[in-house]
Design a protein around this motif. Sequence first.
Motif, PDB file in Angstrom:
ATOM      1  N   VAL A  33       0.856  -1.185   0.000  1.00 28.01           N
ATOM      2  CA  VAL A  33       0.000   0.000   0.000  1.00 28.01           C
ATOM      3  C   VAL A  33       0.889   1.230   0.000  1.00 28.01           C
ATOM      4  N   PHE A  37      -1.508   5.830   2.735  1.00 29.29           N
ATOM      5  CA  PHE A  37      -2.573   4.990   3.277  1.00 29.29           C
ATOM      6  C   PHE A  37      -2.266   4.610   4.724  1.00 29.29           C
ATOM      7  N   VAL A  48     -11.122   4.625   5.131  1.00 35.77           N
ATOM      8  CA  VAL A  48     -10.124   3.790   4.463  1.00 35.77           C
ATOM      9  C   VAL A  48     -10.783   2.555   3.862  1.00 35.77           C
TER      10      VAL A  48
END
Length: 85
Positions: A33, A37, A48
């Motif tokens: 990721v 994030f 999220v």
Amino acid sequence: MATEFSSLLGSEVRSRRTSLRLSQQDLADLAGVSERFVRFVETGKTTVQLEPLLAVLTTLGLELSVQPTASPATTPAHPAGETVQ
């Protein structure tokens, strides 16, 4: 309630990451990721996405679990007489 959950989740993720001596970028790379994030998760952002979140948790050796609450919702999920199959 979502804000409380997100804040608690973020604290747990940050605590675990730091105990493993990983930077946010290290965790991001391992989980696949972005560092952004990871930062969003750790700061308690409430929107999220689930798949990347699960990748972060798995990388840290954490899991997300869902349990019934002590007091069930006041509105039934299925109207009386409806059969759930």
